[in-house]
Scaffold this active site. Structure first.
Site, mmCIF file in Angstrom:
data_model
loop_
_atom_site.group_PDB
_atom_site.id
_atom_site.type_symbol
_atom_site.label_atom_id
_atom_site.label_comp_id
_atom_site.label_asym_id
_atom_site.label_seq_id
_atom_site.Cartn_x
_atom_site.Cartn_y
_atom_site.Cartn_z
ATOM 1 C CG HIS A 352 -2.153 -0.840 1.029
ATOM 2 N ND1 HIS A 352 -2.167 -2.181 1.324
ATOM 3 C CD2 HIS A 352 -3.406 -0.547 0.572
ATOM 4 C CE1 HIS A 352 -3.370 -2.683 1.075
ATOM 5 N NE2 HIS A 352 -4.136 -1.710 0.602
ATOM 6 N N GLY A 353 2.038 1.207 0.548
ATOM 7 C CA GLY A 353 2.840 2.417 0.569
ATOM 8 C C GLY A 353 4.203 2.209 1.200
#
Length: 501
Positions: A352-353
């Site tokens: 996700h990041g």
């Protein structure tokens, strides 16, 4: 002259004006594609080439010349998959598969995690007292660590890996035409923010004539309208008028306002992301492609394992099939299962990041899943007791909401400040003040969560009524919703949250 300039602007990449589902430009683009498709109804190969070119143009409008990355990924994975299929020796197939996965992950890791690794090494040097390089050492030249994240790279990289793995597992025959594989990776409705499409579901649809029934058109319109309403009316309004303000400076707001922001972001990210995928599935259906649902009312889950079966279903099932099960899954005892869950969720967080907040978010979900499975074993009959079901839903929902704080926050300090304000600056008298100050936001939050909890049969009934309605009724509803969206939409462009991933 003005028309010519508008056309020139449309065909140019503008970094501050990507083509979004919430813009009129996109719907004009889609209209042109649909009209062209109608003319190619019986020409399957030409239809696929048209969709590929439209998808590459869409991606170019989203991230400029980075669209060449997806061209490179297409050629690389197309060739490797065919090479795997041609090999007769298992060892050679395995080596080519390892090469494919390594190259795909290396490409993703460079563009997504180079800066994160550089900053982490810098912080480690500071902790160890090691001298760091001069800050201006690369200021005048190219830096390997300063890269821009191309939108959608996480999604199409996972699709490429799943395709090659499925060919290796002999669940899929490699495609003979590179343009068909390119369309699978670049299909524009799902390109930049999912859902993650499985080749086994998508590819067979490329070899049948373009055909969309009247009921499918109605279903597509229903999904598009509800998706845009979720995004613009609920997600964007709550973000602009509450969530963004509070998270920018949590200490300046009361505990009640921080609590509202926590629940507000939980609704925002659901409406934003599920709204995007509703529109994507609806647009794909108009193009003759059926995509699987990506959300199933996740906040109704009474345990964390159920939440992950309802939230971002395409990612959850991808992680299950290509990571969790190969790591051992639940077939080799509790220890292996716990380890596989932790690795899967930590990597899911990193997907996700590139930030330690996402690592923490994934880690805590991994711990929560292990505890959820342990509770199932310790109290096997808990579902028979209404009070226990309600209590477990309350715990699951609030755990998810608390962890969303770390997902949304820019730093650990910001996330902990939000939770600190909730725990230490929560005064009962602030409840009325918050309602008066954020009346519209509170009412929207109540409406959003109420709609989420409507009986499924009511939702299906509304969908069925819309699909069965006469065409003029559908068009009237479309015009009313369009007018509402124009009225509500703010002046500032609000990209979809998952464009960053």
């Amino acid at each position: 002259m003005h028309l010519l300039q508008s056309l020139a602007d449309f065909f140019q990449f503008q970094q501050d004006a990507p083509m979004l589902f919430t813009q009129l430009d996109f719907w004009l683009f889609l209209l042109v594609v649909l009209l062209a498709l109608c003319g190619l109804r019986k020409h399957i190969h030409a239809r696929n080439v048209l969709l590929l070119l439209a998808s590459l143009f869409f991606y170019y409008k989203s991230c400029g010349w980075f669209f060449l990355l997806i061209v490179f990924s297409t050629l690389l994975n197309y060739w490797l998959a065919r090479a795997i299929a041609r090999q007769s020796k298992h060892a050679a197939q395995k080596a080519l598969l390892a090469l494919a996965v390594t190259l795909n992950l290396a490409l993703l890791a460079y563009f997504k995690y180079a800066g994160f690794l550089s900053e982490s090494l810098q912080q480690l040097r500071l902790l160890l007292g090691i001298a760091a390089p001069e800050p201006n050492a690369t200021a005048q030249g190219f830096s390997l660590w300063k890269v821009v994240l191309p939108v959608g790279i996480s999604f199409y990289t996972f699709q490429a890996i799943s395709y090659v793995v499925d060919v290796y597992r002999k669940q899929l025959q490699p495609l003979k035409n590179v343009s068909d594989f390119g369309l699978y990776l670049a299909f524009f409705p799902s390109l930049v923010a999912g859902p993650i499409v499985r080749a086994t579901e998508f590819l067979p649809q490329l070899f049948v004539p373009y055909q969309v029934s009247q009921r499918e058109q109605g279903h597509a319109l229903f999904l598009i309208l509800t998706g845009l309403l979720k995004k613009i009316v609920l997600a964007d309004y709550v973000a602009l008028n509450l969530v963004d303000r509070v998270f920018a400076n949590p200490a300046a707001y009361s505990g009640v306002e921080n609590l509202l922001a926590m629940y507000g972001y939980s609704l925002q990210i659901y409406c934003d992301f599920s709204g995007y995928t509703d529109v994507a599935i609806g647009v794909a259906l108009l193009l003759g492609v059926r995509l699987s649902a990506n959300f199933n009312l996740p906040y109704r889950s009474v345990r964390l394992t159920e939440f992950w079966r309802r939230w971002h279903i395409s990612l959850s099932t991808w992680l299950r099939d290509y990571l969790y099960i190969p790591l051992g899954g639940s077939w080799h005892g509790g220890g292996v299962m716990a380890g596989a869950l932790m690795v899967t969720m930590v990597l899911g967080g990193l997907w996700h990041g590139a930030d330690w907040t996402f690592v923490f978010w994934g880690t805590m979900h991994g711990v929560g899943l292990i505890l959820s499975k342990a509770i199932d074993k310790l109290i096997p009959a808990w579902e028979k007791h209404t009070l226990l079901v309600a209590l477990r839903w309350l715990l699951t929902f609030n755990l998810v909401c608390i962890l969303w704080v770390f997902f949304r926050a820019q730093t650990f300090a910001q996330a902990t400040q939000v939770l600190h304000q909730i725990c230490t600056a929560f005064q009962p008298e602030h409840l009325l003040q918050a309602f008066q100050g954020y009346r519209n936001v509170v009412l929207l939050l109540m409406l959003g969560y109420l709609l989420h909890w409507l009986p499924v049969r009511w939702i299906e009934r509304a969908r069925g009524l819309f699909i069965s309605a006469p065409s003029w009724v559908k068009m009237l509803i479309v015009l009313i919703v369009a007018a509402l969206l124009v009225e509500v939409q703010g002046a500032a462009l609000q990209p979809f949250i998952y464009f960053d991933f």
